[in-house]
Design a protein around this motif. Structure first.
Motif, PDB file in Angstrom:
ATOM      1  N   LEU A  90       0.802  -1.231   0.000  1.00  0.00           N
ATOM      2  CA  LEU A  90       0.000   0.000   0.000  1.00  0.00           C
ATOM      3  C   LEU A  90       0.837   1.284   0.000  1.00  0.00           C
ATOM      4  CD1 LEU A  90      -2.482  -1.226   2.760  1.00  0.00           C
ATOM      5  CD2 LEU A  90      -3.068  -0.925   0.335  1.00  0.00           C
ATOM      6  N   GLY A  91       2.149   1.152  -0.018  1.00  0.00           N
ATOM      7  CA  GLY A  91       2.975   2.357   0.094  1.00  0.00           C
ATOM      8  C   GLY A  91       2.888   2.977   1.473  1.00  0.00           C
ATOM      9  N   ASP A  92       2.518   2.176   2.477  1.00  0.00           N
ATOM     10  CA  ASP A  92       2.272   2.683   3.823  1.00  0.00           C
ATOM     11  C   ASP A  92       3.594   2.696   4.598  1.00  0.00           C
ATOM     12  OD1 ASP A  92       1.009   3.596   6.076  1.00  0.00           O
ATOM     13  OD2 ASP A  92      -0.172   1.786   6.435  1.00  0.00           O
ATOM     14  N   GLY A  93       4.333   3.782   4.438  1.00  0.00           N
ATOM     15  CA  GLY A  93       5.610   3.893   5.116  1.00  0.00           C
ATOM     16  C   GLY A  93       6.395   5.086   4.606  1.00  0.00           C
ATOM     17  N   LEU A  94       7.593   5.236   5.110  1.00  0.00           N
ATOM     18  CA  LEU A  94       8.415   6.421   4.856  1.00  0.00           C
ATOM     19  C   LEU A  94       9.842   6.013   4.535  1.00  0.00           C
ATOM     20  CD1 LEU A  94       7.057   8.240   7.988  1.00  0.00           C
ATOM     21  CD2 LEU A  94       6.852   9.165   5.671  1.00  0.00           C
ATOM     22  N   PHE A  95      10.588   6.958   3.985  1.00  0.00           N
ATOM     23  CA  PHE A  95      12.018   6.706   3.852  1.00  0.00           C
ATOM     24  C   PHE A  95      12.796   8.008   3.967  1.00  0.00           C
ATOM     25  CE2 PHE A  95      13.151   7.973  -0.572  1.00  0.00           C
ATOM     26  CZ  PHE A  95      11.885   8.168  -1.116  1.00  0.00           C
ATOM     27  N   GLU A  96      14.082   7.848   4.174  1.00  0.00           N
ATOM     28  CA  GLU A  96      15.038   8.957   4.177  1.00  0.00           C
ATOM     29  C   GLU A  96      16.206   8.542   3.289  1.00  0.00           C
ATOM     30  OE1 GLU A  96      15.225  12.012   5.873  1.00  0.00           O
ATOM     31  OE2 GLU A  96      13.150  11.727   6.494  1.00  0.00           O
ATOM     32  N   THR A  97      16.750   9.491   2.539  1.00  0.00           N
ATOM     33  CA  THR A  97      17.986   9.226   1.801  1.00  0.00           C
ATOM     34  C   THR A  97      19.027  10.208   2.298  1.00  0.00           C
ATOM     35  OG1 THR A  97      16.474   9.799  -0.011  1.00  0.00           O
ATOM     36  CG2 THR A  97      18.180   8.204  -0.483  1.00  0.00           C
ATOM     37  N   LEU A  98      20.185   9.690   2.630  1.00  0.00           N
ATOM     38  CA  LEU A  98      21.231  10.513   3.242  1.00  0.00           C
ATOM     39  C   LEU A  98      22.544  10.335   2.498  1.00  0.00           C
ATOM     40  CD1 LEU A  98      19.605   8.815   5.705  1.00  0.00           C
ATOM     41  CD2 LEU A  98      20.979  10.328   7.111  1.00  0.00           C
ATOM     42  N   LEU A  99      23.336  11.341   2.567  1.00  0.00           N
ATOM     43  CA  LEU A  99      24.722  11.230   2.139  1.00  0.00           C
ATOM     44  C   LEU A  99      25.548  10.698   3.306  1.00  0.00           C
ATOM     45  CD1 LEU A  99      26.869  11.909  -0.068  1.00  0.00           C
ATOM     46  CD2 LEU A  99      27.105  14.148   1.036  1.00  0.00           C
ATOM     47  N   VAL A 100      26.466   9.780   2.999  1.00  0.00           N
ATOM     48  CA  VAL A 100      27.394   9.264   4.010  1.00  0.00           C
ATOM     49  C   VAL A 100      28.811   9.615   3.553  1.00  0.00           C
ATOM     50  CG1 VAL A 100      28.279   7.176   5.134  1.00  0.00           C
ATOM     51  CG2 VAL A 100      25.841   7.369   4.583  1.00  0.00           C
ATOM     52  N   ARG A 101      29.574  10.189   4.466  1.00  0.00           N
ATOM     53  CA  ARG A 101      30.977  10.495   4.126  1.00  0.00           C
ATOM     54  C   ARG A 101      31.888   9.793   5.122  1.00  0.00           C
ATOM     55  NH1 ARG A 101      31.622  16.699   2.284  1.00  0.00           N
ATOM     56  NH2 ARG A 101      31.585  17.029   4.538  1.00  0.00           N
ATOM     57  N   ASP A 102      32.764   8.947   4.579  1.00  0.00           N
ATOM     58  CA  ASP A 102      33.691   8.184   5.423  1.00  0.00           C
ATOM     59  C   ASP A 102      32.964   7.515   6.584  1.00  0.00           C
ATOM     60  OD1 ASP A 102      35.835   8.826   3.767  1.00  0.00           O
ATOM     61  OD2 ASP A 102      36.209  10.708   4.821  1.00  0.00           O
ATOM     62  N   GLY A 103      31.856   6.895   6.241  1.00  0.00           N
ATOM     63  CA  GLY A 103      31.116   6.101   7.218  1.00  0.00           C
ATOM     64  C   GLY A 103      30.176   6.888   8.103  1.00  0.00           C
ATOM     65  N   GLU A 104      30.187   8.225   7.997  1.00  0.00           N
ATOM     66  CA  GLU A 104      29.331   9.046   8.861  1.00  0.00           C
ATOM     67  C   GLU A 104      28.167   9.636   8.077  1.00  0.00           C
ATOM     68  OE1 GLU A 104      29.369   9.499  12.149  1.00  0.00           O
ATOM     69  OE2 GLU A 104      30.994   8.026  12.148  1.00  0.00           O
ATOM     70  N   PRO A 105      26.932   9.310   8.467  1.00  0.00           N
ATOM     71  CA  PRO A 105      25.778   9.936   7.822  1.00  0.00           C
ATOM     72  C   PRO A 105      25.806  11.454   8.062  1.00  0.00           C
ATOM     73  CG  PRO A 105      25.104   8.044   9.137  1.00  0.00           C
ATOM     74  CD  PRO A 105      26.530   8.317   9.489  1.00  0.00           C
ATOM     75  N   VAL A 106      25.622  12.201   7.009  1.00  0.00           N
ATOM     76  CA  VAL A 106      25.685  13.665   7.072  1.00  0.00           C
ATOM     77  C   VAL A 106      24.313  14.219   7.482  1.00  0.00           C
ATOM     78  CG1 VAL A 106      26.076  15.746   5.684  1.00  0.00           C
ATOM     79  CG2 VAL A 106      27.510  13.709   5.328  1.00  0.00           C
TER      80      VAL A 106
END
Lengths: 260, 260
Positions: free
Chosen positions: B13-29
């Motif tokens: 149903l598309g019932d949910g959310l997401f986030e897209t993040l940049l990661v630099r050297d293992g650390e989410p920005v």
């Protein structure tokens, strides 16, 4: 199939379609119509069309696996765009994924009270006329209606015209004519909607496919919802206002007994 | 997690959310900002909020499993409503499902050509302001733009006001002021959008959050797109018309180097 890979585009992006069908004694009802609608929807979204034989095999297996070969069952056929693609672009070659599942048919729901919701149908999107996996607005519309004490949502479109319920088509009777919103209003081309239109013709009842605001329901002599699983469901109340019963609803229910 | 059950409401149903993040050297920005947005989105949809520790553990594991602990990577965190419920209604107790995956960050995309698409943003739906799993309109908008020869879509909302790209926020410069569509126009509250607004303030540039038709771009002195993964991407063409370069774009890119 009991699981899908987490890179499935249906899961990640709502990129896919589904059909919900009534099954009676192991036989999907109005199968050819559902198949045709699914094929047309695939074309609209640019997805390959599933092979009819593969679909029917999956449907029968799902019904048998669920132990629902006798009596009434609900069948859901899900057709995702398959794995692949980080981001929005689909991979060059799509390998769609088919999922079929069967469950006991919901019990007859009785009559419905509708509540007008704030979420509207977006007729500029092809998705407003298709059963896509991006179905969240429908979930939210139903929640909004429930919070207002309604069984189902009455959804307008962004032009302010009547559209549909969260998971059903809408009909009303006014001036002894049957009315239903136009597909162009952002409305699913419901299989049961089509059956009702044909049955009304056979009963010599005029049908108007309308683009009208909610005021059109003010003088309604009756109203009902349709879907493959609920059949014809009378509407007895809209935003707290009682609606009369109209003999045409029972006449249509009788005419469609073979497919509900 | 490499698979989800086929009764997951995100898939069905598309019932949910997401986030897209940049990661630099293992650390989410800009992790705290993404976490706060996800929590607010959960509240808007009536979903439980994931535990921050669980999210960070899953993020680190996904980056490590993909062998992307050095350099730049793209991280996607998906939060579905979990299993259950035939039909629209959620089960009484939700058990949301978390999926994290990391992939090589997309290469810098260069400048963008936009094509105005027919699919519009529906500001009446909360989903128009959130990154939900019902992302099909975005997929279709990008396809429509590509069919017209554009790299990205220029989306209006159903009121005819400028909204955003298929997967980025929109900015333009006119009268030496920075403009971007209001969130109320059906626009994601982009993390990079917020960073740009703050950076513009620090540069003493006036910002106007606008509800304006596409004519407002006619006199633009420059335009760009933003997202967590693309950073700031200059727009050089809209529907075939060339846009000038403006020094503010480079100044903002420089100001935001630490988070792009």
């Amino acid at each position: 199939m009991t699981a899908v890979p987490t890179d499935d585009r249906g899961l990640l992006l709502g990129d896919g379609l589904f059909e919900t069908l009534l099954v009676r004694d192991g036989e999907p009802v109005l199968w050819a119509q559902h198949l045709a609608r699914l094929s047309a929807a695939c074309a609209a979204l640019g997805l390959p069309t599933p092979a009819p034989g593969e679909l029917m095999d999956a449907a029968r297996r799902a019904v048998a696996d669920a132990g629902l070969v006798a009596g009434r069952a609900a069948l859901r056929m899900t057709w995702t765009a398959g794995s692949g693609g980080r981001g929005l672009e689909r991979p060059a070659v799509l390998a769609p994924r088919l999922i079929a599942s069967a469950s006991p048919a919901p019990p007859p729901a009785g009559s419905a009270s509708l509540s007008t919701v704030a979420i509207r149908r977006n007729a500029t999107s092809p998705a407003s006329r298709l059963k896509t996996l991006a179905y969240l607005d429908n979930v939210l519309a139903r929640r909004e209606a429930a919070a207002q004490g309604g069984d189902e949502a009455l959804m307008l479109n962004t032009d302010g015209h009547l559209a549909c319920a969260a998971a059903a088509n809408l009909f009303w009777i006014a001036g002894e004519r049957l009315h239903t919103p136009r597909l162009a209003c952002g409305v699913l081309d419901g299989i049961m909607r089509g059956q009702v239109l044909a049955a009304a013709g056979a009963l010599n009842v005029d049908v108007i496919e309308a683009a009208e605001g909610p005021g059109a329901l003010g003088g309604a002599q009756g109203a009902f919802l349709t879907s493959s699983l609920i059949g014809l469901r009378p509407v007895v109340r809209i935003d707290g206002r009682a609606l009369p019963d109209h003999p045409l609803v029972a006449a249509l229910q009788a005419a469609l007994r073979a497919v509900t």
